[in-house]
Design a protein around this motif. Sequence first.
Motif, PDB file in Angstrom:
ATOM      1  N   GLY A   1      35.352 -16.883  53.418  1.00 64.03           N
ATOM      2  CA  GLY A   1      35.786 -17.204  54.770  1.00 64.03           C
ATOM      3  C   GLY A   1      35.939 -18.705  54.975  1.00 64.03           C
ATOM      4  N   LEU A   2      34.997 -19.472  54.432  1.00 63.46           N
ATOM      5  CA  LEU A   2      35.089 -20.932  54.532  1.00 63.46           C
ATOM      6  C   LEU A   2      36.328 -21.461  53.810  1.00 63.46           C
ATOM      7  CD1 LEU A   2      31.380 -22.062  54.047  1.00 63.46           C
ATOM      8  CD2 LEU A   2      32.782 -22.323  56.113  1.00 63.46           C
TER       9      LEU A   2
ATOM     10  N   PHE B   1      39.193 -19.863  53.345  1.00 65.75           N
ATOM     11  CA  PHE B   1      40.357 -19.543  54.184  1.00 65.75           C
ATOM     12  C   PHE B   1      40.494 -20.544  55.325  1.00 65.75           C
ATOM     13  CE2 PHE B   1      40.708 -14.674  53.395  1.00 65.75           C
ATOM     14  CZ  PHE B   1      40.811 -14.914  52.028  1.00 65.75           C
ATOM     15  N   TRP B   2      39.374 -20.905  55.906  1.00 62.53           N
ATOM     16  CA  TRP B   2      39.364 -21.768  57.088  1.00 62.53           C
ATOM     17  C   TRP B   2      39.738 -23.206  56.738  1.00 62.53           C
ATOM     18  CZ3 TRP B   2      38.380 -20.347  62.152  1.00 62.53           C
ATOM     19  CH2 TRP B   2      38.235 -21.388  63.072  1.00 62.53           C
ATOM     20  N   LEU B   3      39.225 -23.683  55.616  1.00 64.94           N
ATOM     21  CA  LEU B   3      39.378 -25.100  55.268  1.00 64.94           C
ATOM     22  C   LEU B   3      40.610 -25.409  54.423  1.00 64.94           C
ATOM     23  CD1 LEU B   3      35.631 -25.896  54.426  1.00 64.94           C
ATOM     24  CD2 LEU B   3      36.862 -26.417  56.555  1.00 64.94           C
TER      25      LEU B   3
ATOM     26  N   PRO C   1      43.937 -23.650  54.101  1.00 70.71           N
ATOM     27  CA  PRO C   1      45.034 -22.693  54.286  1.00 70.71           C
ATOM     28  C   PRO C   1      46.330 -23.095  53.576  1.00 70.71           C
ATOM     29  CG  PRO C   1      44.725 -23.992  56.276  1.00 70.71           C
ATOM     30  CD  PRO C   1      43.589 -24.326  55.372  1.00 70.71           C
TER      31      PRO C   1
ATOM     32  N   SER D   1      47.537 -19.419  61.161  1.00 72.72           N
ATOM     33  CA  SER D   1      46.815 -18.732  62.236  1.00 72.72           C
ATOM     34  C   SER D   1      46.165 -17.446  61.732  1.00 72.72           C
ATOM     35  CB  SER D   1      47.764 -18.404  63.390  1.00 72.72           C
ATOM     36  OG  SER D   1      48.314 -19.580  63.944  1.00 72.72           O
TER      37      SER D   1
ATOM     38  N   ALA E   1      43.131 -18.077  59.522  1.00 67.02           N
ATOM     39  CA  ALA E   1      41.952 -18.479  60.308  1.00 67.02           C
ATOM     40  C   ALA E   1      41.225 -17.251  60.844  1.00 67.02           C
ATOM     41  CB  ALA E   1      42.384 -19.387  61.459  1.00 67.02           C
TER      42      ALA E   1
ATOM     43  N   ALA F   1      39.479 -15.399  58.068  1.00 65.29           N
ATOM     44  CA  ALA F   1      38.206 -16.038  57.723  1.00 65.29           C
ATOM     45  C   ALA F   1      37.068 -15.474  58.564  1.00 65.29           C
ATOM     46  CB  ALA F   1      38.313 -17.549  57.935  1.00 65.29           C
ATOM     47  N   LEU F   2      37.359 -15.150  59.816  1.00 63.74           N
ATOM     48  CA  LEU F   2      36.327 -14.639  60.707  1.00 63.74           C
ATOM     49  C   LEU F   2      35.868 -13.244  60.306  1.00 63.74           C
ATOM     50  CD1 LEU F   2      37.742 -15.814  64.163  1.00 63.74           C
ATOM     51  CD2 LEU F   2      35.920 -16.873  62.800  1.00 63.74           C
TER      52      LEU F   2
ATOM     53  N   GLN G   1      35.786 -11.910  57.312  1.00 66.79           N
ATOM     54  CA  GLN G   1      35.314 -11.756  55.935  1.00 66.79           C
ATOM     55  C   GLN G   1      33.888 -11.207  55.867  1.00 66.79           C
ATOM     56  OE1 GLN G   1      37.329 -12.827  52.767  1.00 66.79           O
ATOM     57  NE2 GLN G   1      38.459 -11.949  54.462  1.00 66.79           N
TER      58      GLN G   1
ATOM     59  N   THR H   1      39.931  -7.412  63.230  1.00 68.52           N
ATOM     60  CA  THR H   1      38.595  -7.999  63.109  1.00 68.52           C
ATOM     61  C   THR H   1      37.574  -7.223  63.927  1.00 68.52           C
ATOM     62  OG1 THR H   1      39.579 -10.192  62.794  1.00 68.52           O
ATOM     63  CG2 THR H   1      37.257 -10.118  63.401  1.00 68.52           C
TER      64      THR H   1
END
Length: 460
Positions: free
Chosen positions: A325-326, A328-330, A332, A356, A359, A362-363, A365, A422
């Motif tokens: 997840g981290l 994906f977030w950091l 992209p 988008s 992000a 990532a939540l 995951q 999600t």
Amino acid sequence: MYRTEVKELVIVAVPLVLAQVAQNTISFVDTIMVGRLGKEALAGIAIGSTLFQFILIVLSGVIIGVSPIVSQATGAKDDDLCGRATRQGLWIGVLLFTPAFLLYRNAYPLLIWFNQSPETALASSEYLKAISWGLLPALWIMGLRGLLEGKSNTKPIMVISLIGVALNVFANDALMFGHYGLPKLGLVGTGYASSLVYGLVFLAFSVYVSLQYSDLQIFSKLRRPDFSTLKEVARVGGPIGMTLAFEAGMFGAAAFAMGTIGETQLAAHQIALQTASISFMIPLGLAIATSVRVGQAIGAGSPHRAEVAGHAGMLLCIGVMSISGLIFWLLPLPIIGMYIDIDVEANAPVVAYAISFLALAALFQVVDGLQVAASGSLRGIKDTKAAMALTLVSYWLVGCVVGAYLCFGAKLEGVGLWIGMTSGLATAAVLLTLRFQFKMKALKQEHRLSAPTEAGAEAL
């Protein structure tokens, strides 16, 4: 005890994780290579591969019933049941193949009915016709994998799957782009390449199983169905198939909804979903291993060890998915750059939407990892009907309803669909974990009550 179980779980899981990554890499490679053909072809494989994988996952779910039966039989040292369950898994594959094959061969009207553009529907339907030939060997692979998984013999699964990835790259290159003297088939070539690879992978599994487990007589006794064992495999596997259908259906519905919004968001959705699918292979491999460890403990009469195995699997999955997840977030842009050229101005809208969607991916995951581990734990104790009901509520009454409202009602379009997915995964994670806790409490209580009786019987 947890430290020992984590170690044993990892030993079984690592080859399965690599095998799952390899299996999903076939779709990943297809998407990347098709991306070189343009966004129209990318949209075509997004819909075509979604429909193919959805049906394959559902049908494979029924055959997955082989694995918990074999794992419990292995714990109880009942090799005869291992052989019978595997053979009936292969028979179930034959029974399920025909209707799905006919659907793949006649998919165009269905895709039009789902409001896909004629261009996307035509490209997808031609791809489905080509890959339809790989369905039967793909189903048979799951039956033989169930035997190997239940026996904790997972390294051959990894080796054969990795060979399959290499074969797929070669076959794609040959049939998509017309190399090595073969015709240039474009998107359709991808489907034929996948069919060829499924067939060769099944052949490899067949040879290995025939040599390694000759005493089980998997193929020599495959002359006719054993209906009592077939019924047991279907009883365990049927709800697994429906559980996977509810989850895959939620993602499939999102893809079809994206198709009605437009090719730009659909292409971005395919990038984000394919990336999430790759990372999901790690907890999926861990979940399969968890199911095996839980099943073997139950077969050996140790519900406490089964509970420890389930908890260890859940904790490992949460940890792995927190890391993905981290990423994906950091990061992209590097991820999106694997699929399309992010420096081309025409691709800018796709890149923006993909950022988008990643992000939001990532939540989910962490909850995605927890729900698949809890589901695997329940599968190990053959508690598959309850999991089916809970996932129906989670994915369709929560995930799809929330996603549809936010997409079309609140006008959030693709972002709304991802929020809905999600929410569905989070609900499943909570409900399935609570169900596992409830079942293990009941099984431990039953074991405590029966222990004095068993001890007395042994004394007599």
